[in-house]
Design an enzyme around this catalytic site. Sequence first.
Site, PDB file in Angstrom:
ATOM      1  N   HIS A  81       0.831  -1.207   0.000  1.00 33.02           N
ATOM      2  CA  HIS A  81       0.000   0.000   0.000  1.00 33.02           C
ATOM      3  C   HIS A  81       0.858   1.246   0.000  1.00 33.02           C
ATOM      4  O   HIS A  81       2.075   1.174   0.131  1.00 33.02           O
ATOM      5  CB  HIS A  81      -1.000  -0.012   1.162  1.00 33.02           C
ATOM      6  CG  HIS A  81      -0.356   0.011   2.527  1.00 33.02           C
ATOM      7  ND1 HIS A  81       0.281  -1.080   3.060  1.00 33.02           N
ATOM      8  CD2 HIS A  81      -0.256   0.998   3.439  1.00 33.02           C
ATOM      9  CE1 HIS A  81       0.734  -0.774   4.262  1.00 33.02           C
ATOM     10  NE2 HIS A  81       0.437   0.487   4.521  1.00 33.02           N
ATOM     11  N   HIS A  86       6.083   1.965   3.628  1.00 31.58           N
ATOM     12  CA  HIS A  86       6.097   0.828   2.701  1.00 31.58           C
ATOM     13  C   HIS A  86       6.638   1.194   1.317  1.00 31.58           C
ATOM     14  O   HIS A  86       7.039   0.307   0.564  1.00 31.58           O
ATOM     15  CB  HIS A  86       4.689   0.226   2.590  1.00 31.58           C
ATOM     16  CG  HIS A  86       4.212  -0.345   3.886  1.00 31.58           C
ATOM     17  ND1 HIS A  86       4.200  -1.694   4.162  1.00 31.58           N
ATOM     18  CD2 HIS A  86       3.786   0.268   5.027  1.00 31.58           C
ATOM     19  CE1 HIS A  86       3.774  -1.889   5.405  1.00 31.58           C
ATOM     20  NE2 HIS A  86       3.504  -0.716   5.955  1.00 31.58           N
ATOM     21  N   HIS A 150      -7.514  -0.843   5.342  1.00 33.60           N
ATOM     22  CA  HIS A 150      -6.503  -0.171   6.170  1.00 33.60           C
ATOM     23  C   HIS A 150      -6.977   1.276   6.218  1.00 33.60           C
ATOM     24  O   HIS A 150      -8.158   1.532   5.961  1.00 33.60           O
ATOM     25  CB  HIS A 150      -5.151  -0.362   5.457  1.00 33.60           C
ATOM     26  CG  HIS A 150      -3.959   0.122   6.220  1.00 33.60           C
ATOM     27  ND1 HIS A 150      -3.863   0.081   7.582  1.00 33.60           N
ATOM     28  CD2 HIS A 150      -2.764   0.634   5.787  1.00 33.60           C
ATOM     29  CE1 HIS A 150      -2.673   0.569   7.939  1.00 33.60           C
ATOM     30  NE2 HIS A 150      -2.001   0.915   6.877  1.00 33.60           N
ATOM     31  N   ASP A 204       0.479  -8.508  10.238  1.00 35.89           N
ATOM     32  CA  ASP A 204       0.726  -7.165  10.797  1.00 35.89           C
ATOM     33  C   ASP A 204       0.565  -7.136  12.316  1.00 35.89           C
ATOM     34  O   ASP A 204      -0.491  -7.474  12.832  1.00 35.89           O
ATOM     35  CB  ASP A 204      -0.287  -6.209  10.127  1.00 35.89           C
ATOM     36  CG  ASP A 204      -0.257  -4.799  10.692  1.00 35.89           C
ATOM     37  OD1 ASP A 204       0.733  -4.427  11.346  1.00 35.89           O
ATOM     38  OD2 ASP A 204      -1.234  -4.057  10.430  1.00 35.89           O
ATOM     39  N   GLY A 376      -5.783   2.119  12.215  1.00 36.83           N
ATOM     40  CA  GLY A 376      -5.554   1.463  10.938  1.00 36.83           C
ATOM     41  C   GLY A 376      -5.132   0.013  11.027  1.00 36.83           C
ATOM     42  O   GLY A 376      -5.002  -0.646  10.001  1.00 36.83           O
ATOM     43  N   HIS A 377      -4.900  -0.469  12.239  1.00 36.71           N
ATOM     44  CA  HIS A 377      -4.312  -1.798  12.373  1.00 36.71           C
ATOM     45  C   HIS A 377      -5.158  -2.707  13.255  1.00 36.71           C
ATOM     46  O   HIS A 377      -5.692  -2.280  14.277  1.00 36.71           O
ATOM     47  CB  HIS A 377      -2.902  -1.688  12.962  1.00 36.71           C
ATOM     48  CG  HIS A 377      -1.969  -0.907  12.090  1.00 36.71           C
ATOM     49  ND1 HIS A 377      -1.176  -1.508  11.138  1.00 36.71           N
ATOM     50  CD2 HIS A 377      -1.721   0.421  12.010  1.00 36.71           C
ATOM     51  CE1 HIS A 377      -0.473  -0.569  10.512  1.00 36.71           C
ATOM     52  NE2 HIS A 377      -0.781   0.612  11.024  1.00 36.71           N
ATOM     53  N   HIS A 399       5.861  -6.428  11.036  1.00 39.49           N
ATOM     54  CA  HIS A 399       5.488  -5.014  11.217  1.00 39.49           C
ATOM     55  C   HIS A 399       5.275  -4.650  12.682  1.00 39.49           C
ATOM     56  O   HIS A 399       4.169  -4.733  13.206  1.00 39.49           O
ATOM     57  CB  HIS A 399       4.192  -4.660  10.457  1.00 39.49           C
ATOM     58  CG  HIS A 399       4.279  -4.898   8.990  1.00 39.49           C
ATOM     59  ND1 HIS A 399       3.194  -4.802   8.161  1.00 39.49           N
ATOM     60  CD2 HIS A 399       5.320  -5.239   8.198  1.00 39.49           C
ATOM     61  CE1 HIS A 399       3.562  -5.077   6.925  1.00 39.49           C
ATOM     62  NE2 HIS A 399       4.855  -5.349   6.919  1.00 39.49           N
ATOM     63  N   ASP A 453      20.135  12.111   5.244  1.00 33.94           N
ATOM     64  CA  ASP A 453      20.179  13.479   5.762  1.00 33.94           C
ATOM     65  C   ASP A 453      20.343  14.415   4.576  1.00 33.94           C
ATOM     66  O   ASP A 453      21.402  14.458   3.968  1.00 33.94           O
ATOM     67  CB  ASP A 453      21.354  13.624   6.740  1.00 33.94           C
ATOM     68  CG  ASP A 453      21.440  15.038   7.294  1.00 33.94           C
ATOM     69  OD1 ASP A 453      20.538  15.855   7.007  1.00 33.94           O
ATOM     70  OD2 ASP A 453      22.405  15.328   8.011  1.00 33.94           O
TER      71      ASP A 453
HETATM   72 ZN    ZN Z   1       0.111   1.366   6.533  1.00 33.77          ZN
END
Ligand code: ZN
Length: 566
Positions: A81, A86, A150, A204, A376-377, A399, A453
């Site tokens: 996604h 990701h 999600h 996840d 979201g999880h 994750h 950086d």
């Molecule tokens: Zn995500």
Amino acid sequence: MKKANMPAQQKSLQIIPLGGLGEVGRNMMLLEYEDNVLIIDAGVGFPQEDMPGVDFIIPSIDYLKKGGKLQKKILGLVITHGHYDHIGAIPYLLGKIGNPHVFASPLTKAIILRRQEDFPNQPKLNISIVNPKDKIELGPFKLEFFAQVHNIPDTLGIFISTPVGNIVHTGDFKFDQNPIYSPPTDFASLEEMGKRNVSLLMSDSTGAEEFGHSFSEEVIMKNLEEIFKNAKGRIIAATFSSLINRVQQIIALSEKYGRKVAIDGYSMRTNVEISKKLGYIKSQKNTLIKPAQIADLPDQKVTFLGTGAQGEESAVLMRIVNREHRFIRIKKGDSIIFSSSVIPGNERTVQVLKDELYRQGAKVFHYKMMDIHAGGHAQRDELKRMIEIIRPKFFMPIHGQFSMLFNHAEVAESCGLPKENVIVAENGQIIILGQKSISLSKRTVESNLVMVDGLGVGDVGEVVLRDRQNLSKDGMFVVIVVVDRMTGKVRNSPDIISRGFVYLKESKELLYNTRKRVVGIVEKAAGSGGAVNWIYVKDEIRNKVGDFLYAKTERRPMILPVVIEV
Ligand SMILES: [Zn+2]
């Protein structure tokens, strides 16, 4: 490729997480079979508090590439996604590993391509669109995609047939029967996969420490609506630019309550643009306005949407609070919505930001139920249900921080999986999946953090970072000595420049004594004439001045001796 005389059951599959295990973010996973490598996701992570100046961190690809040469055959990169944890490392990594073919859903593809425009020197990406139920074959792997819910549309999970068995990779997901703008969780597909003899489930873990069930998008919408209903003044909402669902909800609620939405910040604007174009964000014709236009509207007609709920330095919310924003200042009556959770490590920064918002007269709403993580999880009940539906032989949590992985492993065991069938691995470990077994190899691969950086990738290493840490703790102290080559005597009094150590004007005695010491050290070493080892002299200054300053102040500034011969 395959040697016909080697029986397949003797070979095993290697699963190698390069990022995302033991941390939130930086997700990248390799599946390797006979030197063929399939990559799943390539994300960035956020720097920790002990990494001053670092923008973000990306996975190391040393395992794939040694001495400028690719070590493996890379079959492709599959993206689950469009969240930056990701996709964010794609511009930094893909060119270096031969620009492999990328597979992603329509929205994900658009976000990747948009971001790639910021890196004009990188090769053009080859991205194929994949949708739920699509099948592709890459070397020994057969992939089938399935829809997941999600907090960004177009999220995919992957069913992977391999020579050693079937694997399900969930991507990020939650179970939601009432998402606002996307189809509900496709339980029929999940159940169908559960009947196909899944060897390994990789799931996840971000929500594994939260009990119960995640909030449905519908509930989040209701909570947001409460704020809209009661707000008398302006609403200023800060969220991640990739949290497309939340952005859509805020736009929809603004329309319902007669507000225009000013979208500010480059990443937020471009993501909204992309999502609108693909139909994932819908708005009426005149809802979206430019930030400059808010001045023409009464407060109760304004929603201001930007980034910065993490307290990121350059984000919109930070600029508003610091009174550096061109069009908006906080005033009494403003309602501020923090609509994404605090990433571990950013808690203090966000607290300071919240305090400052209250100080300037605003009211702050920061509900846990609107968090990007909690929202979201999947949480424990859902994670359990996923395992019960897929019914894998082996289980591996992915994750998340180590504590999340550990808790997720416990969930799997509570579902009846034997302990030896559950593998808790971390970045760089090699998981060996055979037809009847799973184990952790004693070998590990390079999986260190590569720091980005500014324009530099990987050039901020241990040494630079340690220097930055020291500088930020006790400052620096430069000693400049001019030495007469002929006599070995110090000319004039040594110069001292210091930053972040002590206020020099108020430390005359300390400086006087330091200078005296420096002259002593140099003349002792150089005064005898003959060849002088200046490296030794500098070391002496560094050590002895360091000890002296520590004895007087209990601080250890970075000491930089400069010796000039004339
Ligand atoms: Zn995500």
